[in-house]
Design an enzyme around this catalytic site. Structure first.
Site, mmCIF file in Angstrom:
data_model
loop_
_atom_site.group_PDB
_atom_site.id
_atom_site.type_symbol
_atom_site.label_atom_id
_atom_site.label_comp_id
_atom_site.label_asym_id
_atom_site.label_seq_id
_atom_site.Cartn_x
_atom_site.Cartn_y
_atom_site.Cartn_z
ATOM 1 N N SER A 59 0.820 -1.213 0.000
ATOM 2 C CA SER A 59 0.000 0.000 0.000
ATOM 3 C C SER A 59 0.853 1.260 0.000
ATOM 4 O O SER A 59 0.395 2.324 -0.391
ATOM 5 C CB SER A 59 -0.854 0.043 1.259
ATOM 6 O OG SER A 59 -1.718 -1.042 1.291
ATOM 7 N N HIS A 83 -0.731 -1.726 -7.194
ATOM 8 C CA HIS A 83 -1.486 -1.588 -5.944
ATOM 9 C C HIS A 83 -2.985 -1.757 -6.167
ATOM 10 O O HIS A 83 -3.640 -0.876 -6.723
ATOM 11 C CB HIS A 83 -1.159 -0.203 -5.333
ATOM 12 C CG HIS A 83 -1.864 0.054 -4.045
ATOM 13 N ND1 HIS A 83 -2.328 1.292 -3.699
ATOM 14 C CD2 HIS A 83 -2.194 -0.773 -3.026
ATOM 15 C CE1 HIS A 83 -2.907 1.213 -2.517
ATOM 16 N NE2 HIS A 83 -2.842 -0.026 -2.096
ATOM 17 N N GLU A 143 -3.151 0.910 -9.027
ATOM 18 C CA GLU A 143 -2.082 1.896 -9.296
ATOM 19 C C GLU A 143 -0.828 1.130 -9.737
ATOM 20 O O GLU A 143 -0.368 0.243 -9.023
ATOM 21 C CB GLU A 143 -1.769 2.704 -8.033
ATOM 22 C CG GLU A 143 -2.917 3.618 -7.588
ATOM 23 C CD GLU A 143 -2.619 4.326 -6.263
ATOM 24 O OE1 GLU A 143 -2.944 5.512 -6.152
ATOM 25 O OE2 GLU A 143 -2.092 3.688 -5.332
ATOM 26 N N ASN A 153 -3.585 6.493 -1.376
ATOM 27 C CA ASN A 153 -3.319 6.387 0.059
ATOM 28 C C ASN A 153 -2.715 7.647 0.657
ATOM 29 O O ASN A 153 -2.855 7.890 1.858
ATOM 30 C CB ASN A 153 -2.449 5.165 0.363
ATOM 31 C CG ASN A 153 -3.319 3.921 0.492
ATOM 32 O OD1 ASN A 153 -4.530 4.026 0.705
ATOM 33 N ND2 ASN A 153 -2.722 2.764 0.349
HETATM 34 N N1 LIG Z 1 -5.587 -4.763 3.657
HETATM 35 C C1 LIG Z 1 -5.778 -3.832 2.719
HETATM 36 O O1 LIG Z 1 -6.797 -3.149 2.699
HETATM 37 C C2 LIG Z 1 -4.753 -3.611 1.652
HETATM 38 C C3 LIG Z 1 -5.111 -2.854 0.524
HETATM 39 C C4 LIG Z 1 -4.187 -2.696 -0.504
HETATM 40 C C5 LIG Z 1 -2.905 -3.248 -0.376
HETATM 41 N N2 LIG Z 1 -2.579 -3.949 0.750
HETATM 42 C C6 LIG Z 1 -1.225 -4.541 0.815
HETATM 43 O O2 LIG Z 1 -1.325 -5.930 0.529
HETATM 44 C C7 LIG Z 1 -0.321 -6.647 1.264
HETATM 45 C C8 LIG Z 1 -1.022 -7.713 2.104
HETATM 46 O O3 LIG Z 1 -1.939 -7.098 2.981
HETATM 47 P P1 LIG Z 1 -3.142 -7.917 3.643
HETATM 48 O O4 LIG Z 1 -4.010 -6.919 4.305
HETATM 49 O O5 LIG Z 1 -3.711 -8.871 2.654
HETATM 50 O O6 LIG Z 1 -2.357 -8.744 4.764
HETATM 51 P P2 LIG Z 1 -2.867 -9.997 5.630
HETATM 52 O O7 LIG Z 1 -2.197 -9.857 6.947
HETATM 53 O O8 LIG Z 1 -4.333 -10.163 5.559
HETATM 54 O O9 LIG Z 1 -2.219 -11.231 4.835
HETATM 55 C C9 LIG Z 1 -0.834 -11.399 4.680
HETATM 56 C C10 LIG Z 1 -0.580 -12.873 4.418
HETATM 57 O O10 LIG Z 1 0.803 -13.022 4.073
HETATM 58 C C11 LIG Z 1 1.280 -14.202 4.675
HETATM 59 N N3 LIG Z 1 2.728 -14.059 4.764
HETATM 60 C C12 LIG Z 1 3.430 -13.248 5.580
HETATM 61 N N4 LIG Z 1 4.737 -13.373 5.314
HETATM 62 C C13 LIG Z 1 4.854 -14.287 4.313
HETATM 63 C C14 LIG Z 1 5.946 -14.855 3.603
HETATM 64 N N5 LIG Z 1 7.192 -14.496 3.864
HETATM 65 N N6 LIG Z 1 5.686 -15.770 2.636
HETATM 66 C C15 LIG Z 1 4.413 -16.132 2.369
HETATM 67 N N7 LIG Z 1 3.332 -15.628 2.999
HETATM 68 C C16 LIG Z 1 3.562 -14.731 3.967
HETATM 69 C C17 LIG Z 1 0.575 -14.304 6.010
HETATM 70 O O11 LIG Z 1 0.549 -15.647 6.462
HETATM 71 C C18 LIG Z 1 -0.821 -13.776 5.649
HETATM 72 O O12 LIG Z 1 -1.697 -14.829 5.278
HETATM 73 C C19 LIG Z 1 0.439 -5.604 2.092
HETATM 74 O O13 LIG Z 1 1.619 -5.254 1.396
HETATM 75 C C20 LIG Z 1 -0.523 -4.424 2.155
HETATM 76 O O14 LIG Z 1 0.142 -3.199 2.236
HETATM 77 C C21 LIG Z 1 -3.470 -4.173 1.755
#
Ligand SMILES: NC(=O)c1ccc[n+]([C@@H]2O[C@H](COP(=O)([O-])OP(=O)(O)OC[C@H]3O[C@@H](n4cnc5c(N)ncnc54)[C@H](O)[C@@H]3O)[C@@H](O)[C@H]2O)c1
Length: 287
Positions: A122, A143, A155, A194
């Protein structure tokens, strides 16, 4: 050139990775959804099945379509298998630079030479971890927004290190999965959406800290006064208070500016494990 025989891997089967993988599979690609946690993979698998069943109940999908869709979606905790033959790896693991670097370095050992690495971070620009792989010109930010099955925007960020060919390929790919890409021409922390959203949530949390209005009234004021469909605190509960905390702490560590420190409203909830919808409690109670 994009074609539907391309192999896509999504890493991280959490909030974002699950729905990104589903969106890709729904648009005809074979997808491997990789996570190091079996529990997270089981949750993702259950989510995909339940999502199909809801569509079937509404008459928007039939059993054959469900079967066909699920046959294109593989769940694995084996990084070697996940990497094998991948043309594009979409990384959606936790938003911590060191974790992203370690993951990329490892998966780069097993992917084909020209694999593209698209980070869903993000905020964190890809130049901060691109050197973890042999070809940093193949590493960029794409993104997606939450919920990824619904939100149209992606993005695409052209850091100085990213090749034009990779940008073109990702524009084509993102369009091919039914999303609308926009080009961010230079790397900047938080990209466009963001940066604008952060200014709003920061102010909303400050107003909570100061006891100026209740959580409900702050969101109500933003919705009715600015015509937004959701309030900033509702969105934080949806996107994850843990994510917001990690992001703000990362920025604070970089700048050292006390103004970048997460607010008390966030820190207190983070410390109690009240991450929002995913833990059934955040600014609101979801029990
Ligand atoms: N949550 C949101 O609204 C949102 C929106 C846009 C972008 N993002 C981005 O997306 C990414 C994920 O966010 P999320 O909210 O889905 O997180 P989340 O915590 O829901 O999920 C992350 C997952 O990654 C896994 N994980 C962690 N380290 C790992 C590794 N080394 N190898 C394999 N799996 C691994 C974890 O087990 C978990 O299931 C982040 O970079 C975040 O910035 C999130």
């Amino acid at each position: 050139m994009i074609d539907k025989n391309m192999k896509i891997t999504v890493a991280g089967s959490g909030t974002m990775g699950t729905q990104i993988a589903m969106q890709v599979a729904l648009n005809g690609y074979s997808v491997k959804l990789y996570d190091m946690s079996e529990k997270a993979l089981a949750k993702a698998n259950a989510f995909a099945n339940e999502w199909c069943d809801k569509k079937i109940a509404k008459g928007k999908m039939n059993e054959n379509e469900k079967e066909e869709f699920l046959s294109r979606l593989m769940f694995t905790d084996d990084i070697k298998l996940a990497a094998e033959a991948a043309d594009i790896v979409i990384e959606a693991i936790i938003d911590v630079v060191s974790a992203k670097k370690t993951f990329l370095k490892e998966i780069d050992q097993y992917t084909p030479e020209n694999a593209i690495y698209a980070s869903n971070s993000s905020y964190i620009v890809s130049s901060r971890f691109a050197d973890a792989v042999e070809h940093p010109e193949n590493v960029l930010n794409t993104h997606f927004f939450n919920p990824a099955l619904v939100m149209k925007l992606v993005e695409i960020v052209k850091g100085d290190h990213v090749s034009d060919k990779v940008i073109d390929t990702m524009f084509e790919f993102i369009s091919s999965i039914g999303k609308e890409p926009v080009l961010i021409k230079k790397e900047i922390y938080g990209f466009v959406v963001n940066r604008i959203f952060s200014a709003m949530t920061k102010e909303a949390c400050y107003l909570v800290d100061m006891g100026i209005a209740s959580v409900e009234d702050i969101d109500k004021a933003v919705k009715l006064g600015l015509g937004h469909s959701m309030g900033p605190l509702e969105i934080l509960d949806m996107t994850g208070i843990d994510l917001e905390y990690d992001v703000l702490m990362d920025k604070f560590r970089m700048t050292g500016d006390p103004a970048d420190r997460p607010s008390t409203a966030l820190v207190e909830r983070y410390a109690k494990g009240e991450y929002g919808r995913k833990s059934k409690k955040g600014f609101y109670d979801y029990e």
